[in-house]
Design a protein around this motif. Structure first.
Motif, PDB file in Angstrom:
ATOM      1  N   UNK A   1      38.297  31.730  35.131  1.00 14.16           N
ATOM      2  CA  UNK A   1      37.229  32.227  35.992  1.00 14.16           C
ATOM      3  C   UNK A   1      37.630  33.499  36.734  1.00 14.16           C
ATOM      4  N   UNK A   2      38.856  33.994  36.499  1.00 21.80           N
ATOM      5  CA  UNK A   2      39.329  35.160  37.227  1.00 21.80           C
ATOM      6  C   UNK A   2      39.696  36.326  36.315  1.00 21.80           C
ATOM      7  N   UNK A   3      39.155  36.337  35.084  1.00 19.23           N
ATOM      8  CA  UNK A   3      39.529  37.391  34.140  1.00 19.23           C
ATOM      9  C   UNK A   3      38.409  38.374  33.840  1.00 19.23           C
ATOM     10  N   UNK A   4      37.255  38.218  34.474  1.00 17.87           N
ATOM     11  CA  UNK A   4      36.148  39.132  34.186  1.00 17.87           C
ATOM     12  C   UNK A   4      36.416  40.533  34.729  1.00 17.87           C
ATOM     13  N   UNK A   5      37.145  40.618  35.849  1.00 14.60           N
ATOM     14  CA  UNK A   5      37.465  41.923  36.428  1.00 14.60           C
ATOM     15  C   UNK A   5      36.292  42.617  37.073  1.00 14.60           C
ATOM     16  N   UNK A   6      35.206  41.878  37.343  1.00 16.03           N
ATOM     17  CA  UNK A   6      34.002  42.506  37.868  1.00 16.03           C
ATOM     18  C   UNK A   6      33.989  42.577  39.387  1.00 16.03           C
ATOM     19  N   UNK A   7      34.474  41.525  40.042  1.00 16.84           N
ATOM     20  CA  UNK A   7      34.377  41.460  41.498  1.00 16.84           C
ATOM     21  C   UNK A   7      35.190  42.576  42.143  1.00 16.84           C
ATOM     22  N   UNK A   8      36.424  42.765  41.684  1.00 17.81           N
ATOM     23  CA  UNK A   8      37.282  43.794  42.277  1.00 17.81           C
ATOM     24  C   UNK A   8      36.817  45.213  41.938  1.00 17.81           C
TER      25      UNK A   8
END
Length: 524
Positions: free
Chosen positions: A250-257
């Protein structure tokens, strides 16, 4: 009646399940939560397409986040326009997979291979895609607002609608369970829970308020998303291959940052569009295929909204506004064109709420979260297998909407059996050949030195709904005997009263434009 003949049974008594012009038991409640569900469901296409294309264009996570925001923003504008001025059906307008093939051809064009700077390469490719989409939009705008598409769809019958609408849903099977299987420990629980909440719990818990089935998406996503996050932080994928981690974590999309806190997309944000004649022709063919596919989806939406069958003039009007949607996609730079979202059409069937107001609320969520990038990226980072589980159910609903038109046809007619069987079989078989050939060889069966010409042929024959719909309509027209029995076999006697906008009061009430705009966009 003693000594007399028994009264003849009524027609409905002869049919255990009488044909219905409108689907019963559809609610029209207005709810913010239902609108948010539609927003969540349409995020799949919004995220998947830019995630696949932007890295090939030279863009990083920042560019990907901006393109997703832009696609979401344009989808909100197009959905509001379609529900207010277009067909006025509760149809969500989102990104289209049909435009991906000609877009990839632009990405692979030789004139970009020598560009070293990734940012420059991304922007130049984006401007070329924008130019092609702007030209391609004119096709649907002209066909729609001129009434030409109305003249074509007048030949549609319930018989020819079955393959078109059916494969507009069933033809997307590759996006279903294969996506679930990319991370089966997340995707399969999502699919099972969605079915349990939507189908089984309402039969166990009898309540006047339809809560579990109506909000099955929210309940199931909340549970599986938390479960997926626990697997991620617990180190379940610590030593997994990169491909597995990309699908499951759930932390590999790289979209939030990468997403900005606040950003309003605007036209020509990547620069002035550039134009190439061959690429524009290829994109126009993709636009025509999307037009055919969306026609089937519009018919499914009208069914699940419990509206009357779409009058050809209203469908043509919607196509014109869909063309404007593609124009906006080109002006803003969304990487792909716009079309009716089949997954949201399936959600109408799941919730049994056919309110256009709910869909307009979902458009509000699209606009809101596209501007507030950080918040929108949180929901956009939902693992792809969860979205694929949605597709398994929602695309099936769209396909079954096509099958429902069989009730108007004579299934004992060999003419009917031939048209249905042949068009559906080739609608599945021909695209399978084209897609398999492309996977094995890296290019389609039509392979010349002109990439744009290859796309003009390969793209339509890779679409299940296009092949099946075209064949069914062609056979239905050319094998047509001008007698009353053949009309009944085709089901035309059921649709006769909906051929004109004002021939049925229900159609006029549902499809009339607001603010007395019918004089500008006449529907007769």
């Amino acid at each position: 009646m003693a000594g007399g003949a028994a009264p003849a049974p009524k027609q409905d008594e002869l049919q255990p399940h009488p044909a219905k012009d409108q689907l019963p038991n559809i609610a029209y409640s207005e709810a913010i939560i239902l609108g948010f569900q539609h927003y969540l469901v349409m995020l799949g296409t919004t995220v998947i397409i830019p995630t696949a294309l932007v890295p090939q264009m030279g863009g990083g996570n920042e560019e990907k986040a901006k393109v997703i925001q832009t696609l979401l923003f344009v989808a909100g504008l197009n959905t509001l326009a379609q529900t207010t001025f277009g067909t006025r059906l509760p149809a969500v307008i989102g990104g289209a997979y049909t435009f991906v093939a000609p877009t990839i051809s632009i990405i692979l064009a030789g004139r970009y291979s020598g560009i070293v700077n990734p940012q420059e390469k991304f922007e130049r490719i984006m401007r070329a895609i924008q130019g092609s989409l702007i030209i391609a939009s004119t096709l649907q705008i002209i066909l729609g607002f001129s009434g030409l598409w109305r003249n074509v769809t007048r030949f549609l019958s319930p018989l020819s609608a079955v393959p078109l609408v059916g494969l507009a849903g069933f033809g997307l099977y590759e996006l279903g369970f294969p996506g679930v299987a990319k991370c089966v420990e997340i995707g399969l629980p999502q699919l099972i829970l969605l079915i349990i909440f939507a189908q089984y719990i309402p039969h166990v818990i009898h309540s006047e308020r339809q809560v579990f089935d109506r909000f099955a998406v929210l309940f199931s996503v909340a549970i599986v998303w938390v479960y997926a996050h626990l697997l991620t932080v617990g180190g379940a994928y610590k030593n997994a291959p990169p491909k597995t981690q990309l699908s499951c974590r759930t932390d590999r999309a790289g979209l939030v940052s990468a997403a900005p806190w606040i950003r309003v997309p605007y036209p020509f944000q990547w620069g002035a569009p550039t134009f190439d004649a061959g690429e524009a022709f290829a994109m126009m063919m993709a636009s025509f295929v999307a037009l055919v596919e969306s026609t089937g989806t519009y018919i499914a939406v009208s069914r699940y909204a419990s509206a009357t069958p779409l009058p050809p003039s209203v469908l043509s009007r919607g196509v014109g506004w869909q063309g404007i949607g593609i124009l906006l996609s080109g002006l803003f730079g969304t990487v792909t064109g716009s079309t009716v979202s089949p997954e949201n059409a399936g959600l109408l069937a799941l919730t049994r709420v056919g309110s256009r107001r709910v869909v307009q609320i979902s458009a509000g969520f699209m606009l809101f979260f596209s501007v507030l990038g950080k918040f929108g990226s949180i929901f956009a980072s939902i693992p792809a297998p969860i979205i694929a589980a949605f597709y398994c159910l929602f695309f099936a609903y769209v396909g079954s909407a096509g099958l429902s038109f069989l009730q108007f046809c004579n299934l004992n007619s060999f003419r009917t059996k031939f048209i249905l069987g042949f068009s559906i079989f080739l609608g599945l078989s021909v695209p399978q050949y084209f897609n398999e050939y492309t996977v094995v060889n890296g290019y389609g069966p039509v392979h010349t030195g002109a990439r744009w010409f290859n796309d003009m042929v390969n793209v339509p024959f890779s679409s299940e709904a296009f092949v099946a719909g075209f064949l069914a309509l062609f056979l239905d027209i050319t094998l047509h005997k001008k007698d009353n029995q053949t009309r009944k076999d085709r089901g035309m006697h059921w649709w006769d009263k909906f051929r004109s906008f004002k021939s049925d009061t229900r159609s006029e009430e549902f499809y009339s434009l607001p603010f007395n705009l019918n004089k500008f966009f006449p529907s007769v």
